[in-house]
Scaffold this motif. Sequence first.
Motif, PDB file in Angstrom:
ATOM      1  N   LYS A   1     -57.232  53.184  28.309  1.00 26.36           N
ATOM      2  CA  LYS A   1     -56.446  51.999  28.604  1.00 26.36           C
ATOM      3  C   LYS A   1     -56.345  51.048  27.409  1.00 26.36           C
ATOM      4  O   LYS A   1     -55.274  50.572  27.070  1.00 26.36           O
ATOM      5  N   THR A   2     -57.425  50.746  26.707  1.00 29.36           N
ATOM      6  CA  THR A   2     -57.432  49.787  25.611  1.00 29.36           C
ATOM      7  C   THR A   2     -56.546  50.227  24.455  1.00 29.36           C
ATOM      8  O   THR A   2     -55.750  49.458  23.944  1.00 29.36           O
ATOM      9  N   THR A   3     -56.646  51.477  24.055  1.00 31.86           N
ATOM     10  CA  THR A   3     -55.847  51.993  22.944  1.00 31.86           C
ATOM     11  C   THR A   3     -54.368  51.932  23.266  1.00 31.86           C
ATOM     12  O   THR A   3     -53.559  51.509  22.452  1.00 31.86           O
ATOM     13  N   CYS A   4     -53.985  52.351  24.446  1.00 29.24           N
ATOM     14  CA  CYS A   4     -52.585  52.386  24.843  1.00 29.24           C
ATOM     15  C   CYS A   4     -51.981  50.983  24.870  1.00 29.24           C
ATOM     16  O   CYS A   4     -50.905  50.759  24.332  1.00 29.24           O
ATOM     17  N   VAL A   5     -52.661  50.040  25.478  1.00 27.57           N
ATOM     18  CA  VAL A   5     -52.152  48.672  25.563  1.00 27.57           C
ATOM     19  C   VAL A   5     -52.030  48.061  24.175  1.00 27.57           C
ATOM     20  O   VAL A   5     -51.030  47.423  23.842  1.00 27.57           O
ATOM     21  N   THR A   6     -53.022  48.274  23.333  1.00 24.47           N
ATOM     22  CA  THR A   6     -52.990  47.721  21.980  1.00 24.47           C
ATOM     23  C   THR A   6     -51.810  48.274  21.189  1.00 24.47           C
ATOM     24  O   THR A   6     -51.093  47.530  20.524  1.00 24.47           O
ATOM     25  N   GLU A   7     -51.609  49.586  21.264  1.00 25.03           N
ATOM     26  CA  GLU A   7     -50.488  50.199  20.535  1.00 25.03           C
ATOM     27  C   GLU A   7     -49.158  49.684  21.049  1.00 25.03           C
ATOM     28  O   GLU A   7     -48.247  49.379  20.270  1.00 25.03           O
ATOM     29  N   ASP A   8     -49.023  49.575  22.355  1.00 21.59           N
ATOM     30  CA  ASP A   8     -47.771  49.097  22.933  1.00 21.59           C
ATOM     31  C   ASP A   8     -47.513  47.633  22.581  1.00 21.59           C
ATOM     32  O   ASP A   8     -46.376  47.235  22.313  1.00 21.59           O
ATOM     33  N   LEU A   9     -48.548  46.810  22.591  1.00 18.75           N
ATOM     34  CA  LEU A   9     -48.384  45.411  22.207  1.00 18.75           C
ATOM     35  C   LEU A   9     -47.986  45.283  20.739  1.00 18.75           C
ATOM     36  O   LEU A   9     -47.120  44.474  20.387  1.00 18.75           O
ATOM     37  N   LEU A  10     -48.599  46.087  19.890  1.00 22.68           N
ATOM     38  CA  LEU A  10     -48.242  46.073  18.473  1.00 22.68           C
ATOM     39  C   LEU A  10     -46.785  46.477  18.278  1.00 22.68           C
ATOM     40  O   LEU A  10     -46.055  45.853  17.517  1.00 22.68           O
ATOM     41  N   GLU A  11     -46.364  47.524  18.979  1.00 24.44           N
ATOM     42  CA  GLU A  11     -44.969  47.977  18.893  1.00 24.44           C
ATOM     43  C   GLU A  11     -44.012  46.879  19.354  1.00 24.44           C
ATOM     44  O   GLU A  11     -42.981  46.626  18.749  1.00 24.44           O
ATOM     45  N   MET A  12     -44.382  46.184  20.442  1.00 28.98           N
ATOM     46  CA  MET A  12     -43.541  45.113  20.953  1.00 28.98           C
ATOM     47  C   MET A  12     -43.435  43.953  19.957  1.00 28.98           C
ATOM     48  O   MET A  12     -42.361  43.402  19.732  1.00 28.98           O
ATOM     49  N   LEU A  13     -44.552  43.584  19.337  1.00 27.57           N
ATOM     50  CA  LEU A  13     -44.532  42.513  18.340  1.00 27.57           C
ATOM     51  C   LEU A  13     -43.656  42.877  17.145  1.00 27.57           C
ATOM     52  O   LEU A  13     -42.943  42.039  16.599  1.00 27.57           O
ATOM     53  N   MET A  14     -43.688  44.131  16.734  1.00 29.77           N
ATOM     54  CA  MET A  14     -42.845  44.579  15.615  1.00 29.77           C
ATOM     55  C   MET A  14     -41.367  44.475  15.991  1.00 29.77           C
ATOM     56  O   MET A  14     -40.536  44.082  15.173  1.00 29.77           O
ATOM     57  N   LYS A  15     -41.022  44.792  17.231  1.00 28.90           N
ATOM     58  CA  LYS A  15     -39.637  44.671  17.685  1.00 28.90           C
ATOM     59  C   LYS A  15     -39.197  43.215  17.702  1.00 28.90           C
ATOM     60  O   LYS A  15     -38.082  42.891  17.325  1.00 28.90           O
ATOM     61  N   ILE A  16     -40.071  42.330  18.168  1.00 29.25           N
ATOM     62  CA  ILE A  16     -39.760  40.898  18.192  1.00 29.25           C
ATOM     63  C   ILE A  16     -39.518  40.402  16.775  1.00 29.25           C
ATOM     64  O   ILE A  16     -38.553  39.683  16.514  1.00 29.25           O
ATOM     65  N   LYS A  17     -40.385  40.783  15.841  1.00 33.62           N
ATOM     66  CA  LYS A  17     -40.229  40.352  14.452  1.00 33.62           C
ATOM     67  C   LYS A  17     -38.909  40.852  13.878  1.00 33.62           C
ATOM     68  O   LYS A  17     -38.195  40.119  13.216  1.00 33.62           O
TER      69      LYS A  17
END
Length: 186
Positions: free
Chosen positions: A30-46
């Motif tokens: 769970k931790t790895t998946c959420v972290t990767e997805d949050l990072l991907e989302m932040l990159m899209k926002i940027k």
Amino acid sequence: MAWLRFICVLFALIDVSVRVTATCDARRGKTTCVTEDLLEMLMKIKSTRARDWDKQIRPAFFSTLSKNFALSDSNKVLIFEGVKVNRGGGYDPLSGIFTAKRDGLYHFSCVIYGDSGKDVGYQLNKNDLLYVRGHSNNGPYDASNISVLVELKKGDSVYIKHRHSGQTETVIGSDHASFAGYFLQD
């Protein structure tokens, strides 16, 4: 206003976290998946913010001629080196050329004052082609100006150049001559 953006981003992150957690549990930790997805989302926002910022910049420049400038041939670009405004960085004071940073309708103007009231033939070019001609009057205190609307694509260039071959004509500096342009609309 900044706190409102922060709250919106926070709610978006929470929403994504809740939706992603269910699909990630089946795949891996769970931790790895959420972290990767949050990072991907932040990159899209940027990435989206950078594109939006480019669209918000409304290029504009105003530059004057500090010193007298002798135009000796018909290919000489008039370099207005006294930059007063250069929003968006489209005007190059070393070459005298404005390069569009975005597509749209632009307004350009130029004022030319011939030395000792002599004639000066000049033109505004778009991408190395004549767009409009200008000619200073030969009265002792007469200046000439042009004012045009130009449709530009990103990367198009606009500049002022001499148009009389075989003659040397001098433009008065001391901030009497100027070149300006600004973005109007998409």
